[in-house]
Scaffold this active site. Structure first.
Site, mmCIF file in Angstrom:
data_model
loop_
_atom_site.group_PDB
_atom_site.id
_atom_site.type_symbol
_atom_site.label_atom_id
_atom_site.label_comp_id
_atom_site.label_asym_id
_atom_site.label_seq_id
_atom_site.Cartn_x
_atom_site.Cartn_y
_atom_site.Cartn_z
ATOM 1 N N GLU A 1 37.520 144.571 -41.778
ATOM 2 C CA GLU A 1 38.711 144.241 -42.173
ATOM 3 C C GLU A 1 39.199 142.800 -42.197
ATOM 4 O OE1 GLU A 1 41.314 148.233 -43.081
ATOM 5 O OE2 GLU A 1 41.791 147.501 -40.933
ATOM 6 N N HIS B 1 42.940 148.408 -34.951
ATOM 7 C CA HIS B 1 43.294 147.964 -36.113
ATOM 8 C C HIS B 1 43.932 146.504 -35.799
ATOM 9 C CE1 HIS B 1 45.855 147.121 -39.830
ATOM 10 N NE2 HIS B 1 45.070 147.923 -40.467
ATOM 11 N N GLY C 1 46.792 143.769 -46.778
ATOM 12 C CA GLY C 1 48.195 143.670 -47.187
ATOM 13 C C GLY C 1 48.466 142.390 -47.985
ATOM 14 N N GLU D 1 46.472 145.023 -36.875
ATOM 15 C CA GLU D 1 47.936 144.885 -36.490
ATOM 16 C C GLU D 1 48.082 145.111 -35.039
ATOM 17 O OE1 GLU D 1 49.055 147.390 -39.699
ATOM 18 O OE2 GLU D 1 48.534 145.934 -41.120
ATOM 19 N N ASN E 1 45.339 154.724 -44.452
ATOM 20 C CA ASN E 1 46.023 154.181 -43.214
ATOM 21 C C ASN E 1 47.499 154.095 -43.742
ATOM 22 O OD1 ASN E 1 47.156 153.265 -40.938
ATOM 23 N ND2 ASN E 1 46.016 151.156 -41.059
ATOM 24 N N TRP E 2 48.329 154.883 -43.301
ATOM 25 C CA TRP E 2 49.617 155.194 -43.764
ATOM 26 C C TRP E 2 50.561 154.253 -42.977
ATOM 27 C CZ3 TRP E 2 51.678 160.840 -44.736
ATOM 28 C CH2 TRP E 2 50.848 161.488 -45.691
ATOM 29 N N LYS E 3 50.083 153.705 -41.872
ATOM 30 C CA LYS E 3 50.870 152.762 -40.947
ATOM 31 C C LYS E 3 52.370 153.465 -40.693
ATOM 32 C CE LYS E 3 48.443 148.966 -43.097
ATOM 33 N NZ LYS E 3 48.248 147.451 -43.141
ATOM 34 N N SER F 1 43.192 145.344 -49.249
ATOM 35 C CA SER F 1 43.525 145.232 -50.473
ATOM 36 C C SER F 1 42.810 146.219 -51.452
ATOM 37 C CB SER F 1 43.866 143.802 -50.971
ATOM 38 O OG SER F 1 44.856 143.429 -50.367
ATOM 39 N N GLY G 1 45.294 150.694 -46.875
ATOM 40 C CA GLY G 1 46.370 150.793 -46.399
ATOM 41 C C GLY G 1 47.552 150.992 -47.510
ATOM 42 N N GLY G 2 47.962 149.824 -48.235
ATOM 43 C CA GLY G 2 49.051 150.035 -49.404
ATOM 44 C C GLY G 2 48.615 151.066 -50.358
HETATM 45 C C1 PEP Z 1 44.662 148.392 -43.600
HETATM 46 O O1 PEP Z 1 45.843 148.297 -42.991
HETATM 47 O O2 PEP Z 1 43.846 148.650 -42.798
HETATM 48 C C2 PEP Z 1 44.594 147.789 -44.908
HETATM 49 C C3 PEP Z 1 43.272 147.474 -45.492
HETATM 50 O O3 PEP Z 1 45.682 147.516 -45.681
HETATM 51 P P1 PEP Z 1 45.875 147.221 -47.136
HETATM 52 O O4 PEP Z 1 44.731 148.184 -47.919
HETATM 53 O O5 PEP Z 1 47.186 147.199 -47.446
HETATM 54 O O6 PEP Z 1 45.266 145.933 -47.416
#
Ligand code: PEP
Length: 253
Positions: A169, A97, A175, A99, A9-11, A215, A236-237
């Protein structure tokens, strides 16, 4: 047999040039995905077509949208419909998601509509669920997640639910660098599978891929993905760094 999936997930990150380079590095890294594994890249909307061209020819690599609107078309400036996604050959879409739930006030009912629209166009919804820290602190996360599943997915029939991917999640782990332990992930994934089994039966529940997100990185992917009810991750990250995401893909069962 359910799929093992590493979903990026590049966001709202990466210019076109940066994203193209990142995807090229991953696609060109010589990964060998088996038939039950796949890598999915949820890129920003403007890059969907070019990213899809980049992964074309790599079996088991796909591009996903990060969102779609819950109506089919109309006066919704700035939004993207499932018809638009289908028309450019996109077969996956993140739905709900945390967010989107938090910043755009997406309700469980709206997410149910998104899931239906995706399925009507043969787009696999990657349905995100998970509790905030306050709920985990009260130890009522199981009920909280069950309500999310119930209100957004349980109107589906047994055939349709098997076309959905679920991503658990925990919001407190997204994040933050604070990963759920492998045991916490397994506990919730087993709970989700048992809730699915109660509604749709064991055989159906066994067929649904449940990803962990929060994470995940190269260093912890192996331990988390090795849990019996964890079928990969939504990342994500760490998905923004080619070597990290390649390591994560390699950790798939
Ligand atoms: C996400 O946004 O779906 C996510 C899991 O982010 P991160 O891996 O950065 O925690």
């Amino acid at each position: 047999m359910r799929k093992q999936i590493a979903a990026a997930n590049w966001k709202m990150n990466n210019t076109l040039e940066e994203g193209t380079k990142l995807l090229n590095e991953i696609v060109g890294s010589g990964l060998q995905l088996s038939d039950n594994q796949c890598a999915i890249f949820a890129v920003p909307s403007p890059y969907l077509i070019s990213a899809d061209q980049q992964v074309a020819g790599n079996s088991n690599m796909f591009v996903a949208a990060q969102n779609c609107h819950h109506k089919t078309s109309g006066a919704y400036t700035g939004e993207v419909s499932v018809d638009m996604l289908a028309s450019i050959n996109i077969h996956y879409c993140l739905v709900g998601h945390s967010e989107r739930r938090e910043y755009f006030a997406e309700s469980n009912q709206q997410l149910a509509e998104k899931v239906d629209l995706c399925l009507s166009k043969e787009i696999t919804p990657i349905f995100c669920c998970g509790e905030p820290l306050s709920i985990r602190d009260e130890n009522i996360q199981n009920d909280y997640v069950a309500v999310q599943l119930n209100e957004s997915l349980f109107h589906l029939d047994a055939d349709a639910i098997q076309k959905v991917v679920i991503a658990y999640e925990p919001i407190w782990a997204i994040g933050t660098g604070k990963t759920a332990t492998a045991a916490q992930a397994q506990e919730m994934h087993a709970h989700i599978r048992s809730v699915l089994a109660n509604q749709f039966g064991n055989a159906v529940a066994d067929n649904v891929s449940i990803l962990y997100g929060g994470s995940v990185k190269g260093a912890n992917a192996n331990e988390i993905f090795s849990q019996p009810d964890v079928d990969g991750g939504l990342v994500g990250g760490a998905s923004l760094i080619a070597s990290e995401f390649v390591q994560i893909i390699k950790a798939l069962k």
